[in-house]
Design a protein around this motif. Structure first.
Motif, mmCIF file in Angstrom:
data_model
loop_
_atom_site.group_PDB
_atom_site.id
_atom_site.type_symbol
_atom_site.label_atom_id
_atom_site.label_comp_id
_atom_site.label_asym_id
_atom_site.label_seq_id
_atom_site.Cartn_x
_atom_site.Cartn_y
_atom_site.Cartn_z
ATOM 1 N N TRP A 1 1.053 -1.336 -0.021
ATOM 2 C CA TRP A 1 -0.016 -0.053 0.029
ATOM 3 C C TRP A 1 0.960 1.324 0.157
ATOM 4 C CZ3 TRP A 1 -5.365 -0.237 -0.390
ATOM 5 C CH2 TRP A 1 -5.760 -1.498 -0.341
ATOM 6 N N VAL A 2 1.844 1.379 0.905
ATOM 7 C CA VAL A 2 2.785 2.295 0.901
ATOM 8 C C VAL A 2 3.680 2.597 -0.451
ATOM 9 C CG1 VAL A 2 4.838 3.188 1.926
ATOM 10 C CG2 VAL A 2 3.087 2.502 3.371
ATOM 11 N N LEU A 3 4.168 1.493 -0.790
ATOM 12 C CA LEU A 3 4.726 1.673 -2.272
ATOM 13 C C LEU A 3 4.126 2.051 -3.228
ATOM 14 C CD1 LEU A 3 7.162 0.829 -4.254
ATOM 15 C CD2 LEU A 3 6.184 -1.651 -4.116
ATOM 16 N N ASN A 4 2.748 1.526 -3.515
ATOM 17 C CA ASN A 4 1.819 2.069 -4.582
ATOM 18 C C ASN A 4 1.405 3.355 -4.586
ATOM 19 O OD1 ASN A 4 0.679 1.127 -6.985
ATOM 20 N ND2 ASN A 4 -1.485 1.100 -5.999
ATOM 21 N N LYS A 5 1.198 3.943 -3.301
ATOM 22 C CA LYS A 5 0.769 5.039 -2.944
ATOM 23 C C LYS A 5 2.010 5.964 -3.377
ATOM 24 C CE LYS A 5 -1.260 8.351 0.525
ATOM 25 N NZ LYS A 5 -0.220 9.558 0.219
ATOM 26 N N THR A 6 3.052 5.798 -2.962
ATOM 27 C CA THR A 6 3.916 6.477 -3.060
ATOM 28 C C THR A 6 4.476 6.761 -4.650
ATOM 29 O OG1 THR A 6 5.182 5.906 -1.107
ATOM 30 C CG2 THR A 6 6.709 6.938 -2.556
ATOM 31 N N LEU A 7 4.518 5.601 -5.538
ATOM 32 C CA LEU A 7 4.677 5.722 -6.937
ATOM 33 C C LEU A 7 3.595 6.607 -7.354
ATOM 34 C CD1 LEU A 7 5.358 1.859 -7.828
ATOM 35 C CD2 LEU A 7 7.091 3.717 -7.176
ATOM 36 N N HIS A 8 2.307 6.689 -7.140
ATOM 37 C CA HIS A 8 1.330 7.270 -7.661
ATOM 38 C C HIS A 8 1.711 8.903 -7.107
ATOM 39 C CE1 HIS A 8 -1.488 4.899 -9.619
ATOM 40 N NE2 HIS A 8 -1.240 3.857 -8.700
ATOM 41 N N ASP A 9 1.983 9.121 -5.992
ATOM 42 C CA ASP A 9 2.108 10.455 -5.487
ATOM 43 C C ASP A 9 3.551 11.190 -6.060
ATOM 44 O OD1 ASP A 9 0.071 10.387 -3.827
ATOM 45 O OD2 ASP A 9 1.205 10.058 -1.863
ATOM 46 N N LYS A 10 4.235 10.316 -6.402
ATOM 47 C CA LYS A 10 5.474 10.907 -7.243
ATOM 48 C C LYS A 10 5.377 10.846 -8.805
ATOM 49 C CE LYS A 10 8.604 10.000 -3.166
ATOM 50 N NZ LYS A 10 9.076 11.410 -3.225
ATOM 51 N N GLY A 11 4.364 10.484 -9.189
ATOM 52 C CA GLY A 11 4.216 10.553 -10.628
ATOM 53 C C GLY A 11 5.004 9.417 -11.418
ATOM 54 N N LEU A 12 5.290 8.392 -10.657
ATOM 55 C CA LEU A 12 6.087 7.391 -11.443
ATOM 56 C C LEU A 12 5.555 6.020 -11.799
ATOM 57 C CD1 LEU A 12 8.699 7.213 -8.429
ATOM 58 C CD2 LEU A 12 9.029 8.715 -10.434
ATOM 59 N N MET B 1 -1.439 -5.045 5.009
ATOM 60 C CA MET B 1 -2.261 -4.083 5.607
ATOM 61 C C MET B 1 -2.411 -2.741 4.923
ATOM 62 S SD MET B 1 -2.304 -4.886 9.705
ATOM 63 C CE MET B 1 -2.952 -6.668 10.311
ATOM 64 N N PRO B 2 -3.510 -2.051 4.694
ATOM 65 C CA PRO B 2 -3.490 -0.621 4.324
ATOM 66 C C PRO B 2 -3.073 0.217 5.303
ATOM 67 C CG PRO B 2 -5.962 -1.564 4.552
ATOM 68 C CD PRO B 2 -4.778 -2.614 4.971
ATOM 69 N N ILE B 3 -1.943 0.252 5.795
ATOM 70 C CA ILE B 3 -1.502 1.138 6.854
ATOM 71 C C ILE B 3 -1.246 2.462 6.590
ATOM 72 C CG2 ILE B 3 0.088 -0.647 7.777
ATOM 73 C CD1 ILE B 3 2.710 0.625 6.733
ATOM 74 N N VAL B 4 -1.641 3.036 5.520
ATOM 75 C CA VAL B 4 -1.636 4.419 5.002
ATOM 76 C C VAL B 4 -3.114 4.448 4.364
ATOM 77 C CG1 VAL B 4 0.757 4.898 4.364
ATOM 78 C CG2 VAL B 4 -0.743 3.903 2.720
ATOM 79 N N THR B 5 -3.468 5.806 4.446
ATOM 80 C CA THR B 5 -4.714 6.127 3.671
ATOM 81 C C THR B 5 -4.634 6.123 2.457
ATOM 82 O OG1 THR B 5 -5.498 7.351 5.890
ATOM 83 C CG2 THR B 5 -6.745 7.539 3.983
ATOM 84 N N ALA B 6 -4.895 5.052 1.698
ATOM 85 C CA ALA B 6 -4.791 5.093 0.298
ATOM 86 C C ALA B 6 -5.785 4.096 -0.388
ATOM 87 C CB ALA B 6 -3.242 4.678 -0.056
ATOM 88 N N ALA B 7 -6.517 4.682 -1.036
ATOM 89 C CA ALA B 7 -7.593 3.759 -1.797
ATOM 90 C C ALA B 7 -7.000 3.389 -3.423
ATOM 91 C CB ALA B 7 -9.063 4.526 -1.736
ATOM 92 N N VAL B 8 -5.882 3.834 -3.518
ATOM 93 C CA VAL B 8 -5.339 3.705 -4.897
ATOM 94 C C VAL B 8 -5.278 2.181 -5.111
ATOM 95 C CG1 VAL B 8 -3.527 4.408 -6.371
ATOM 96 C CG2 VAL B 8 -4.430 5.808 -4.821
#
Length: 243
Positions: A94-105, A140-147
């Protein structure tokens, strides 16, 4: 195109990331001639990104590869563009996918792998994001990320760390039951469970399965009996799946 999707980073007794799969990686490195690899440690939560980068460098340095942590780059997109290949660590999907989206990667990684034929090596969370979505992660979705959409490098869902087991006294759902629930809600999908010590490799559109311990992959379809496939079996039909 070379996409290497490992179930996990280490087996018992291993001291370095991907130690059990280094022979497989060596063959690809020699064939492709990759030298500079950008490492994405965003999924790592309980350890230092610098330390994890150093560990991966120690694993792949024997092949003459330089591993650069993307977290140290001033311009992450440029780091991907300048690299010969991409490494993505396990950890929290969850953290990985959210970060990739947030950083435009997401777009730059897809372009690098699918259009420019750059090597992609992922394990655990790094394998989860190779699927169209991360809906079959164990994390677990330990960040608030519905991505949920991810890299979509392959056309089917993967469940890394797959284990076919029931724990005595545990009243929660087994892994098979969780995957069954996913397929009942998403009947046109398929899920490939890959156990520890195994890897899926896509080379020029052809899919192969590798195992360091003889364990088969397990293929799940909605309301059908699961099927097992070994390293020598033809699994190319998985690349033709469409949901």
């Amino acid at each position: 195109m070379d996409i290497m999707l490992f179930s996990n980073g280490q087996l018992p007794g291993n001291t370095k990331p991907l130690e059990y799969g280094l022979d497989w990686i060596e063959g690809v490195v020699e064939r492709t001639g990759v030298k500079k690899l950008v490492f994405i440690p965003y999924a790592v939560i309980r350890a230092s990104h610098d330390d994890r980068t150093k560990m991966v460098q120690e694993s792949l340095g024997r092949f003459g590869c330089e591993v650069v942590g993307i977290h140290q780059a001033e311009d992450p997109v440029k780091a991907i563009e300048e690299a010969d290949g991409i490494l993505v660590s396990g950890g929290n999907t969850w953290v990985l996918n959210k970060t990739l989206h947030d950083k435009g990667l997401i777009g730059p990684i897809r372009k690098a792998v699918l259009k420019q034929n750059k090597l992609y090596i992922g394990w655990s969370a790094g394998t989860n994001i190779g699927s169209p979505t991360i809906r079959t992660t164990n994390d677990m979705p330990i960040v608030t990320a519905a991505v949920l959409p991810s890299l979509n490098l392959i056309p089917f869902q993967i469940n890394p760390h797959y284990i076919e087991a029931s724990i005595d006294g545990h009243m929660g759902e087994t892994r098979d039951e969780r995957i069954e629930e996913f397929l009942l809600v998403n009947p046109h999908e398929i899920v490939v469970g890959i156990p520890e010590g195994t890897m899926l490799h896509v080379h020029d559109g052809h899919l192969h399965y590798y195992t360091a311990n003889g364990k088969p992959l397990k293929l799940f379809r909605n309301q059908q009996e699961a099927e097992y496939f070994n390293a020598d079996d033809d699994i190319q039909f998985l690349m033709e799946h469409s949901c």
